[in-house]
Design a protein around this motif. Structure first.
Motif, PDB file in Angstrom:
ATOM      1  N   THR A 119       7.924   1.364   0.631  1.00 49.29           N
ATOM      2  CA  THR A 119       8.631   2.574   1.046  1.00 49.29           C
ATOM      3  C   THR A 119       7.638   3.588   1.587  1.00 49.29           C
ATOM      4  OG1 THR A 119      10.324   2.188  -0.637  1.00 49.29           O
ATOM      5  CG2 THR A 119      10.210   4.392   0.316  1.00 49.29           C
ATOM      6  N   MET A 120       7.504   3.628   2.921  1.00 46.91           N
ATOM      7  CA  MET A 120       6.601   4.550   3.624  1.00 46.91           C
ATOM      8  C   MET A 120       5.169   4.433   3.093  1.00 46.91           C
ATOM      9  SD  MET A 120       9.098   7.881   4.122  1.00 46.91           S
ATOM     10  CE  MET A 120       8.266   8.434   5.623  1.00 46.91           C
ATOM     11  N   PRO A 121       4.545   3.265   3.223  1.00 45.09           N
ATOM     12  CA  PRO A 121       3.209   3.048   2.650  1.00 45.09           C
ATOM     13  C   PRO A 121       2.105   3.777   3.402  1.00 45.09           C
ATOM     14  CG  PRO A 121       3.835   1.180   4.001  1.00 45.09           C
ATOM     15  CD  PRO A 121       5.040   2.083   3.949  1.00 45.09           C
ATOM     16  N   HIS A 122       1.008   4.054   2.694  1.00 42.97           N
ATOM     17  CA  HIS A 122      -0.173   4.685   3.265  1.00 42.97           C
ATOM     18  C   HIS A 122      -1.427   4.146   2.572  1.00 42.97           C
ATOM     19  CE1 HIS A 122       2.773   7.767   4.566  1.00 42.97           C
ATOM     20  NE2 HIS A 122       1.890   8.088   5.482  1.00 42.97           N
ATOM     21  N   SER A 123      -2.551   4.439   3.189  1.00 43.49           N
ATOM     22  CA  SER A 123      -3.881   4.348   2.571  1.00 43.49           C
ATOM     23  C   SER A 123      -4.186   3.001   1.938  1.00 43.49           C
ATOM     24  CB  SER A 123      -4.042   5.461   1.532  1.00 43.49           C
ATOM     25  OG  SER A 123      -3.680   6.709   2.049  1.00 43.49           O
ATOM     26  N   PRO A 124      -4.086   1.885   2.671  1.00 47.36           N
ATOM     27  CA  PRO A 124      -4.534   0.618   2.093  1.00 47.36           C
ATOM     28  C   PRO A 124      -6.048   0.665   1.891  1.00 47.36           C
ATOM     29  CG  PRO A 124      -4.195   0.366   4.448  1.00 47.36           C
ATOM     30  CD  PRO A 124      -3.722   1.752   4.105  1.00 47.36           C
ATOM     31  N   ARG A 125      -6.526   0.053   0.826  1.00 46.32           N
ATOM     32  CA  ARG A 125      -7.959   0.041   0.545  1.00 46.32           C
ATOM     33  C   ARG A 125      -8.350  -1.303  -0.060  1.00 46.32           C
ATOM     34  NH1 ARG A 125      -7.279   3.949   3.226  1.00 46.32           N
ATOM     35  NH2 ARG A 125      -7.752   6.131   2.696  1.00 46.32           N
ATOM     36  N   TRP A 126      -9.498  -1.812   0.358  1.00 45.82           N
ATOM     37  CA  TRP A 126     -10.083  -2.982  -0.284  1.00 45.82           C
ATOM     38  C   TRP A 126     -11.187  -2.468  -1.187  1.00 45.82           C
ATOM     39  CZ3 TRP A 126      -8.756  -7.953  -0.673  1.00 45.82           C
ATOM     40  CH2 TRP A 126      -9.700  -8.845  -1.207  1.00 45.82           C
ATOM     41  N   HIS A 127     -11.048  -2.716  -2.497  1.00 44.40           N
ATOM     42  CA  HIS A 127     -12.010  -2.176  -3.457  1.00 44.40           C
ATOM     43  C   HIS A 127     -12.254  -3.170  -4.571  1.00 44.40           C
ATOM     44  CE1 HIS A 127     -14.059   0.541  -6.196  1.00 44.40           C
ATOM     45  NE2 HIS A 127     -13.166   0.261  -7.122  1.00 44.40           N
ATOM     46  N   ASP A 128     -13.524  -3.435  -4.830  1.00 44.14           N
ATOM     47  CA  ASP A 128     -13.916  -4.284  -5.954  1.00 44.14           C
ATOM     48  C   ASP A 128     -13.182  -5.626  -5.925  1.00 44.14           C
ATOM     49  OD1 ASP A 128     -15.430  -4.810  -8.217  1.00 44.14           O
ATOM     50  OD2 ASP A 128     -13.964  -3.959  -9.601  1.00 44.14           O
ATOM     51  N   GLY A 129     -13.065  -6.193  -4.737  1.00 47.61           N
ATOM     52  CA  GLY A 129     -12.451  -7.506  -4.591  1.00 47.61           C
ATOM     53  C   GLY A 129     -10.942  -7.541  -4.630  1.00 47.61           C
ATOM     54  N   SER A 130     -10.299  -6.363  -4.575  1.00 46.78           N
ATOM     55  CA  SER A 130      -8.834  -6.303  -4.627  1.00 46.78           C
ATOM     56  C   SER A 130      -8.293  -5.401  -3.532  1.00 46.78           C
ATOM     57  CB  SER A 130      -8.353  -5.782  -5.995  1.00 46.78           C
ATOM     58  OG  SER A 130      -8.681  -6.683  -7.032  1.00 46.78           O
ATOM     59  N   LEU A 131      -7.038  -5.649  -3.151  1.00 40.82           N
ATOM     60  CA  LEU A 131      -6.346  -4.842  -2.160  1.00 40.82           C
ATOM     61  C   LEU A 131      -5.402  -3.885  -2.871  1.00 40.82           C
ATOM     62  CD1 LEU A 131      -5.489  -4.197   0.774  1.00 40.82           C
ATOM     63  CD2 LEU A 131      -3.857  -6.098   0.605  1.00 40.82           C
ATOM     64  N   PHE A 132      -5.477  -2.611  -2.487  1.00 46.50           N
ATOM     65  CA  PHE A 132      -4.609  -1.577  -3.057  1.00 46.50           C
ATOM     66  C   PHE A 132      -3.864  -0.876  -1.930  1.00 46.50           C
ATOM     67  CE2 PHE A 132      -8.080  -2.174  -6.001  1.00 46.50           C
ATOM     68  CZ  PHE A 132      -7.464  -2.183  -7.244  1.00 46.50           C
ATOM     69  N   VAL A 133      -2.721  -0.298  -2.272  1.00 50.45           N
ATOM     70  CA  VAL A 133      -1.940   0.463  -1.306  1.00 50.45           C
ATOM     71  C   VAL A 133      -1.166   1.537  -2.053  1.00 50.45           C
ATOM     72  CG1 VAL A 133       0.145  -0.999  -1.426  1.00 50.45           C
ATOM     73  CG2 VAL A 133      -0.388   0.243   0.699  1.00 50.45           C
ATOM     74  N   LEU A 134      -0.881   2.631  -1.352  1.00 51.34           N
ATOM     75  CA  LEU A 134      -0.007   3.664  -1.903  1.00 51.34           C
ATOM     76  C   LEU A 134       1.410   3.421  -1.402  1.00 51.34           C
ATOM     77  CD1 LEU A 134      -2.262   6.830  -1.505  1.00 51.34           C
ATOM     78  CD2 LEU A 134      -1.815   5.493  -3.574  1.00 51.34           C
ATOM     79  N   ASN A 135       2.308   3.125  -2.338  1.00 57.71           N
ATOM     80  CA  ASN A 135       3.729   2.986  -2.034  1.00 57.71           C
ATOM     81  C   ASN A 135       4.301   4.399  -2.097  1.00 57.71           C
ATOM     82  OD1 ASN A 135       6.210   1.889  -1.531  1.00 57.71           O
ATOM     83  ND2 ASN A 135       6.188   0.445  -3.233  1.00 57.71           N
ATOM     84  N   SER A 136       4.090   5.141  -1.017  1.00 56.52           N
ATOM     85  CA  SER A 136       4.205   6.600  -1.044  1.00 56.52           C
ATOM     86  C   SER A 136       5.571   7.114  -1.439  1.00 56.52           C
ATOM     87  CB  SER A 136       3.813   7.162   0.325  1.00 56.52           C
ATOM     88  OG  SER A 136       2.537   6.721   0.705  1.00 56.52           O
ATOM     89  N   GLY A 137       6.623   6.498  -0.890  1.00 51.51           N
ATOM     90  CA  GLY A 137       7.968   6.978  -1.174  1.00 51.51           C
ATOM     91  C   GLY A 137       8.414   6.782  -2.600  1.00 51.51           C
ATOM     92  N   LEU A 138       7.660   5.981  -3.361  1.00 53.65           N
ATOM     93  CA  LEU A 138       7.936   5.778  -4.783  1.00 53.65           C
ATOM     94  C   LEU A 138       6.900   6.470  -5.666  1.00 53.65           C
ATOM     95  CD1 LEU A 138       8.920   1.982  -4.775  1.00 53.65           C
ATOM     96  CD2 LEU A 138      10.441   3.960  -4.759  1.00 53.65           C
ATOM     97  N   GLY A 139       5.880   7.077  -5.043  1.00 55.03           N
ATOM     98  CA  GLY A 139       4.845   7.735  -5.823  1.00 55.03           C
ATOM     99  C   GLY A 139       4.038   6.768  -6.661  1.00 55.03           C
ATOM    100  N   ARG A 140       3.619   5.638  -6.065  1.00 51.48           N
ATOM    101  CA  ARG A 140       2.931   4.602  -6.823  1.00 51.48           C
ATOM    102  C   ARG A 140       1.607   4.203  -6.166  1.00 51.48           C
ATOM    103  NH1 ARG A 140       7.778   0.150  -7.711  1.00 51.48           N
ATOM    104  NH2 ARG A 140       9.097   1.379  -9.144  1.00 51.48           N
TER     105      ARG A 140
END
Length: 355
Positions: free
Chosen positions: A220-241
């Motif tokens: 839901t309206m994602p932002h700011s994907p990041r690769w960090h410490d061998g893992s992929l992260f993302v902000l699921n912005s519309g859910l605040g996660r």
């Protein structure tokens, strides 16, 4: 502290958790926070166990890229470059507060490409310099900059048929891996002019740059994907996660729940610094799930302990700032100062909010 509306002064009131000075001190970093709505780049640091701010005006400040000796800031129609000048930090008033200083020294005109996130790439080419990558949202592509052109297109999603100034999928975020773009976020996989606006808000996806294929969908309206410490992260912005993504199967794990529209993400020393925004009451934002809690949403920065998912510190802007776009950590900077003229702007007064 009251100020007349037309006095050329912007008053910013803030709260922070009691833990924030110690958390930043132990992490040995300052934060750079951009807010396009207020047109400011904000340095947040600690001096004498107190949180300190340095504001610098950049019209529509958005993406921020931190390099070894310079910082790039995306703004309206251009990218600004701030150079390291920490030799003057001890001379700044009040003396003894600042240990590093960045001064705006040059800019490159990109035109109105709606540039979102920025990132420095790995050294290469004849000069062995680090290229600056830009998420060119208007043209639905990733680009680099060049002194002879507004931008140089380097990659676009395979479903985007041509370069056109039509913001077709709202490509907005970029994750770097080994010095090159590896993943991007889009609001929707559409090739229609402004097509992402017409689709359900949970049409967002993370795409693999190497293949162009989706890694995970239903965001839901994602932002700011990041690769960090061998893992992929993302902000699921519309859910605040803040979520961790398994690229092998697209599954996602919630790392932390956040009291705002999450946008802007940086990792440093086991901590995640997440930008939070209050939602503008528009058709674009009004239908996302967290809009139901509009009156409870915060604008500021949440600090997450990645080993537990717990929020260990918070910074909240009570007035003067409504939206955060990017958050970046500046290592080995106890209290960072910003300077160098980039044009006229309101003076900023920063005062603690009562309560």
């Amino acid at each position: 502290m009251a100020r007349e509306k037309d006095s050329g002064v912007t008053e910013v009131r803030f709260h922070h958790s009691d833990s924030l000075p110690a958390v930043l001190g132990q992490a040995e970093c300052s934060l750079l926070v951009s807010t396009y709505q207020a047109g400011q780049l904000v340095a947040v640091g600690v001096s004498e166990e107190r949180v300190n701010f340095s504001f610098h005006r950049f019209d529509q400040a958005m993406g921020v890229a931190v390099g070894a000796d310079q910082v790039a800031v995306g703004a309206r129609g251009q990218v600004w470059f701030l150079r390291e000048h920490s030799e003057i930090a001890p001379q700044l008033e009040p003396k003894g507060r600042h240990d590093r200083c960045l001064l705006a020294r040059s800019s490159t005109v990109t035109g109105g490409i709606q540039g979102h996130e920025l990132a420095w790439g790995a050294p290469g080419g004849a000069d062995n310099e680090r290229p600056l990558w830009i998420v060119n949202t208007l043209f639905s592509c990733l680009a680099t900059i060049h002194p002879d052109y507004n931008f140089v297109p380097q990659w676009r999603p395979p479903f985007i048929s041509e370069l056109a100034a039509e913001d077709r999928c709202h490509l907005n975020g970029m994750a770097m891996r080994d010095g090159a773009p590896a993943f991007v976020t889009v609001m929707a996989r559409t090739n229609e002019t402004g097509g992402w606006r017409k689709l359900p808000k949970n049409s967002g996806a993370v795409l693999d740059v190497a293949t162009g294929e989706p890694v995970t969908t239903g965001l839901t309206m994602p932002h700011s994907p990041r690769w960090h410490d061998g893992s992929l992260f993302v902000l699921n912005s519309g859910l605040g996660r803040l979520e961790r993504v398994d690229p092998s199967n697209g599954s996602r794990e919630v790392v932390a729940l956040l009291p705002g529209y999450a946008r802007g993400l940086a990792f440093h020393r086991g901590l995640a610094f997440v930008g939070l925004s209050r939602i503008r009451e528009t058709a674009v934002f009004g239908e996302v799930p967290i809009a139901e809690f509009h009156d409870q949403l915060k604008c500021g920065v949440g600090v997450i302990d990645m080993s537990t998912g717990a929020t260990v510190a918070t910074l909240e802007f009570a007035t003067g700032v409504e939206e955060i776009f990017d958050v970046q950590a500046v290592p080995q900077a106890r209290c960072l100062a910003l300077g160098g003229s980039v044009g006229d702007g309101d003076e900023v007064w920063v005062v603690p909010a009562p309560g």
